[in-house]
Design a protein around this motif. Structure first.
Motif, PDB file in Angstrom:
ATOM      1  N   ARG B   8     -38.931  29.054 119.116  1.00  0.00           N
ATOM      2  CA  ARG B   8     -40.387  29.048 119.285  1.00  0.00           C
ATOM      3  C   ARG B   8     -40.802  28.812 120.743  1.00  0.00           C
ATOM      4  O   ARG B   8     -41.752  29.440 121.228  1.00  0.00           O
ATOM      5  CB  ARG B   8     -41.025  28.013 118.355  1.00  0.00           C
ATOM      6  N   LEU B  28     -53.085  22.615 115.641  1.00  0.00           N
ATOM      7  CA  LEU B  28     -52.547  21.253 115.765  1.00  0.00           C
ATOM      8  C   LEU B  28     -51.028  21.203 115.576  1.00  0.00           C
ATOM      9  O   LEU B  28     -50.444  22.056 114.921  1.00  0.00           O
ATOM     10  CB  LEU B  28     -53.224  20.311 114.753  1.00  0.00           C
ATOM     11  N   SER B  30     -47.074  21.331 116.338  1.00  0.00           N
ATOM     12  CA  SER B  30     -46.049  21.993 117.167  1.00  0.00           C
ATOM     13  C   SER B  30     -46.577  23.138 118.029  1.00  0.00           C
ATOM     14  O   SER B  30     -46.154  23.263 119.186  1.00  0.00           O
ATOM     15  CB  SER B  30     -44.919  22.487 116.276  1.00  0.00           C
ATOM     16  N   PRO B  31     -47.488  24.000 117.541  1.00  0.00           N
ATOM     17  CA  PRO B  31     -47.983  25.065 118.426  1.00  0.00           C
ATOM     18  C   PRO B  31     -48.665  24.507 119.684  1.00  0.00           C
ATOM     19  O   PRO B  31     -48.507  25.065 120.774  1.00  0.00           O
ATOM     20  CB  PRO B  31     -48.961  25.843 117.539  1.00  0.00           C
ATOM     21  N   MET B  51     -57.559  20.838 111.246  1.00  0.00           N
ATOM     22  CA  MET B  51     -56.618  21.791 110.659  1.00  0.00           C
ATOM     23  C   MET B  51     -57.389  22.921 109.971  1.00  0.00           C
ATOM     24  O   MET B  51     -58.288  22.678 109.172  1.00  0.00           O
ATOM     25  CB  MET B  51     -55.706  21.074 109.660  1.00  0.00           C
ATOM     26  N   ASP B  76     -47.945  28.395 110.576  1.00  0.00           N
ATOM     27  CA  ASP B  76     -48.218  28.948 109.247  1.00  0.00           C
ATOM     28  C   ASP B  76     -49.022  27.955 108.409  1.00  0.00           C
ATOM     29  O   ASP B  76     -49.947  28.346 107.685  1.00  0.00           O
ATOM     30  CB  ASP B  76     -46.925  29.352 108.526  1.00  0.00           C
ATOM     31  N   GLY B  77     -48.709  26.653 108.533  1.00  0.00           N
ATOM     32  CA  GLY B  77     -49.445  25.660 107.754  1.00  0.00           C
ATOM     33  C   GLY B  77     -50.905  25.613 108.161  1.00  0.00           C
ATOM     34  O   GLY B  77     -51.813  25.585 107.321  1.00  0.00           O
ATOM     35  N   GLU B  78     -51.153  25.626 109.455  1.00  0.00           N
ATOM     36  CA  GLU B  78     -52.527  25.557 109.960  1.00  0.00           C
ATOM     37  C   GLU B  78     -53.312  26.793 109.521  1.00  0.00           C
ATOM     38  O   GLU B  78     -54.470  26.704 109.100  1.00  0.00           O
ATOM     39  CB  GLU B  78     -52.486  25.448 111.497  1.00  0.00           C
ATOM     40  N   MET B  81     -54.513  26.891 105.890  1.00  0.00           N
ATOM     41  CA  MET B  81     -55.756  26.170 105.610  1.00  0.00           C
ATOM     42  C   MET B  81     -56.978  26.991 106.004  1.00  0.00           C
ATOM     43  O   MET B  81     -58.105  26.654 105.645  1.00  0.00           O
ATOM     44  CB  MET B  81     -55.761  24.809 106.320  1.00  0.00           C
ATOM     45  N   ASN B 104     -42.552  29.087 110.743  1.00  0.00           N
ATOM     46  CA  ASN B 104     -41.241  28.510 110.405  1.00  0.00           C
ATOM     47  C   ASN B 104     -41.120  28.297 108.897  1.00  0.00           C
ATOM     48  O   ASN B 104     -40.178  27.656 108.424  1.00  0.00           O
ATOM     49  CB  ASN B 104     -41.003  27.188 111.164  1.00  0.00           C
ATOM     50  N   PHE B 107     -44.176  23.100 106.850  1.00  0.00           N
ATOM     51  CA  PHE B 107     -45.110  22.189 107.504  1.00  0.00           C
ATOM     52  C   PHE B 107     -44.246  21.256 108.350  1.00  0.00           C
ATOM     53  O   PHE B 107     -43.787  20.210 107.870  1.00  0.00           O
ATOM     54  CB  PHE B 107     -45.891  21.383 106.459  1.00  0.00           C
ATOM     55  N   GLY B 108     -44.003  21.630 109.588  1.00  0.00           N
ATOM     56  CA  GLY B 108     -43.028  20.921 110.410  1.00  0.00           C
ATOM     57  C   GLY B 108     -43.456  19.509 110.760  1.00  0.00           C
ATOM     58  O   GLY B 108     -42.679  18.549 110.619  1.00  0.00           O
ATOM     59  N   GLU B 109     -44.692  19.370 111.180  1.00  0.00           N
ATOM     60  CA  GLU B 109     -45.197  18.106 111.709  1.00  0.00           C
ATOM     61  C   GLU B 109     -45.120  16.967 110.686  1.00  0.00           C
ATOM     62  O   GLU B 109     -44.971  15.807 111.043  1.00  0.00           O
ATOM     63  CB  GLU B 109     -46.652  18.323 112.151  1.00  0.00           C
ATOM     64  N   THR B 110     -45.201  17.330 109.414  1.00  0.00           N
ATOM     65  CA  THR B 110     -45.302  16.291 108.376  1.00  0.00           C
ATOM     66  C   THR B 110     -43.973  16.051 107.663  1.00  0.00           C
ATOM     67  O   THR B 110     -43.937  15.408 106.620  1.00  0.00           O
ATOM     68  CB  THR B 110     -46.368  16.686 107.337  1.00  0.00           C
TER      69      THR B 110
HETATM   70  C1  LIG Z   1     -56.823  18.482 106.767  1.00  0.00           C
HETATM   71  C2  LIG Z   1     -55.437  18.065 107.100  1.00  0.00           C
HETATM   72  N1  LIG Z   1     -54.496  18.039 106.123  1.00  0.00           N
HETATM   73  C3  LIG Z   1     -53.224  17.677 106.426  1.00  0.00           C
HETATM   74  C4  LIG Z   1     -52.883  17.332 107.689  1.00  0.00           C
HETATM   75  C5  LIG Z   1     -51.466  16.911 108.019  1.00  0.00           C
HETATM   76  N2  LIG Z   1     -50.789  17.944 108.808  1.00  0.00           N
HETATM   77  C6  LIG Z   1     -50.677  17.843 110.148  1.00  0.00           C
HETATM   78  S1  LIG Z   1     -49.834  19.112 110.823  1.00  0.00           S
HETATM   79  C7  LIG Z   1     -49.568  19.802 109.295  1.00  0.00           C
HETATM   80  C8  LIG Z   1     -48.722  21.014 109.101  1.00  0.00           C
HETATM   81  C9  LIG Z   1     -48.706  21.940 110.202  1.00  0.00           C
HETATM   82  O1  LIG Z   1     -47.838  22.960 109.844  1.00  0.00           O
HETATM   83  P1  LIG Z   1     -47.734  24.245 110.739  1.00  0.00           P
HETATM   84  O2  LIG Z   1     -49.080  24.664 111.167  1.00  0.00           O
HETATM   85  O3  LIG Z   1     -46.916  25.248 110.012  1.00  0.00           O
HETATM   86  O4  LIG Z   1     -46.992  23.722 112.047  1.00  0.00           O
HETATM   87  P2  LIG Z   1     -45.426  23.469 112.325  1.00  0.00           P
HETATM   88  O5  LIG Z   1     -44.673  23.718 111.076  1.00  0.00           O
HETATM   89  O6  LIG Z   1     -45.068  24.437 113.383  1.00  0.00           O
HETATM   90  O7  LIG Z   1     -45.341  22.055 112.788  1.00  0.00           O
HETATM   91  C10 LIG Z   1     -50.169  19.057 108.304  1.00  0.00           C
HETATM   92  C11 LIG Z   1     -50.116  19.377 106.860  1.00  0.00           C
HETATM   93  C12 LIG Z   1     -53.915  17.343 108.667  1.00  0.00           C
HETATM   94  N3  LIG Z   1     -53.679  17.001 109.946  1.00  0.00           N
HETATM   95  N4  LIG Z   1     -55.148  17.716 108.344  1.00  0.00           N
END
Ligand SMILES: Cc1ncc(C[n+]2csc(CCOP(=O)(O)OP(=O)(O)O)c2C)c(N)n1
Lengths: 190, 195
Positions: B8, B28, B30-31, B51, B76-78, B81, B104, B107-110
């Motif tokens: 990445r 929010l 990793s990106p 998010m 992908d997680g962001e 949503m 990836n 949800f990497g960050e969590t």
């Molecule tokens: C409304 C909300 N729900 C849950 C979270 C917790 N959260 C922070 S980052 C994230 C996942 C991000 O995943 P992705 O965008 O795929 O990033 P990466 O895998 O590259 O870290 C989540 C669920 C949050 N910050 N806000």
């Protein structure tokens, strides 16, 4: 459709009384004060109470408009517009406020100017009980996340309220929601 | 079956090296770290929260700055949503907005929980169905090089590219946390006052 459903009120709570002249024109006046405040961008999820504003902005070649799939989108779009130098307004009904709460941390925390016009439901001559919980929670929710909340109950008051709310938002970096009382909307014929 | 994925940080570095004046908004987690790791700049707008907001901040920005290209870099997680944002963006039809989904499949960050994108949801297909002018799924850095060339050329409408990246938690490269400062310096870059 059953007979009892058909007999229900339509989506409005219109009370049969002729609107006073100034009230008849409040949407046009609100449009004028928003234009005078330099608004050139608008996003919305429709509400019957916003019909005229949506139509006027949609027909205005100087204004970019977005129809949203959910109200929180409008909060993020307005922040992006401000980053790029445009003043945006977001239109929604009170139920949509519930869809926005976490996204409002963006303008509140980053101090983006924000102006939201909210048509109220669930508070005055409401026929739809589903509107009541969020209608009753609207002001408290907005205040809890950190917005300034102002209300108007008459057309004249609304025009003045929107004008100064735009000044607070864009000159003082505030996040302001103007609640348009259902009492005002209910008296209008949509 | 394991399909190839890419690094990445290297992929994002390539995209940013070729940004050519593009304004960048990051989702929010990793990106935001990936973009910051490639070099902190005033024309980056990093999110630490909100998010589901990245693509839409990109839309508002693209509409306000039609002469500039806007690139959103998110996960992908962001983006999950903001599923509906693809409909909103498609209907708005900006010609200067590119969405880069760093996928990836987690949800990497969590804590690296698996997401929808490893289970059949492809954002390139969803965006194509919505009416984006161009979409693709990329799996190699060579394809990213080709994408950098493509991004310089004018588009007919919004574009979305999925970059399949390796699921790993790299060392964090933290952008400034003061969101007011990030906003003000971004606006100053475009010639706007702070308040
Ligand atoms: C409304 C909300 N729900 C849950 C979270 C917790 N959260 C922070 S980052 C994230 C996942 C991000 O995943 P992705 O965008 O795929 O990033 P990466 O895998 O590259 O870290 C989540 C669920 C949050 N910050 N806000």
């Amino acid at each position: 459709m059953t007979a009892s459903v058909q007999a229900k009120q339509p989506e409005t709570t219109a009370v049969a009384s002729a609107p006073a002249a100034s009230e008849k024109q409040w949407p046009d006046q609100v449009y004028d004060v928003l234009k005078a405040a330099g608004i050139s961008h608008m996003s919305y999820v429709p509400d019957a109470g916003h019909t005229t504003l949506i139509r006027l902005f949609g027909a205005d070649p100087e204004v970019v408009t977005n129809v949203l799939t959910t109200e929180e989108e409008g909060i993020a779009i307005a922040a992006g517009a401000w980053l790029g130098g445009k003043r945006s307004v977001v239109l929604m009904q009170s139920s949509g406020v519930g869809n926005c709460i976490n996204m409002l941390s963006l303008p509140v925390h980053a101090r983006f100017p924000l102006l939201v016009l909210v048509t109220m439901r669930g508070e005055w001559a409401e026929f739809n009980p589903w509107q009541v919980p969020m209608g009753q929670a609207t002001e408290a929710s907005l205040k809890a996340i950190g917005l300034r909340v102002q209300r108007a109950e008459t057309g004249d008051d609304l025009v003045e309220t929107v004008a100064q709310a735009a000044a607070m938002a864009f000159d003082a970096d505030q996040q302001v929601a103007v609640l348009i009382g259902q009492r005002l909307l209910g008296k209008k014929k949509w | 079956m394991t399909l190839p994925t890419m690094d990445r940080r290297v992929a994002v570095k390539k995209l940013l090296a070729a940004r050519d004046g593009a304004l960048v908004v990051t989702g929010l987690g990793s990106p935001s770290y990936d973009v910051h790791a490639a070099g902190d700049r005033n024309d980056n707008y990093y999110l630490w929260g909100a998010m589901g907001g990245a693509a839409l901040i990109g839309l508002g920005l693209a509409q306000a700055q039609p002469q500039k290209r806007v690139m959103v870099v998110t996960g992908d997680g962001e983006q999950l949503m903001a599923f509906g944002s693809l409909a909103t963006i498609s209907v708005a039809r900006p010609r200067n907005l590119d969405l880069i989904v760093l996928d990836n499949q987690h949800f990497g960050e969590t804590g690296m929980q698996s997401s929808h994108t490893g289970r059949g949801i492809g954002f390139d297909k969803v965006a194509a169905a919505c009416g984006f002018s161009e979409t693709a799924e990329l799996r190699s850095l060579e394809e990213v090089d080709t994408l950098c060339e493509k991004l310089r050329r004018p588009a007919d409408g919004p574009r979305l590219f999925v970059l399949k990246i390796t699921a790993e938690n790299l060392p964090r490269s933290l952008p400034p946390r003061d969101a007011v400062e990030i906003k003000n310096r971004f606006r100053a870059h475009l010639g706007f006052a702070s308040c």
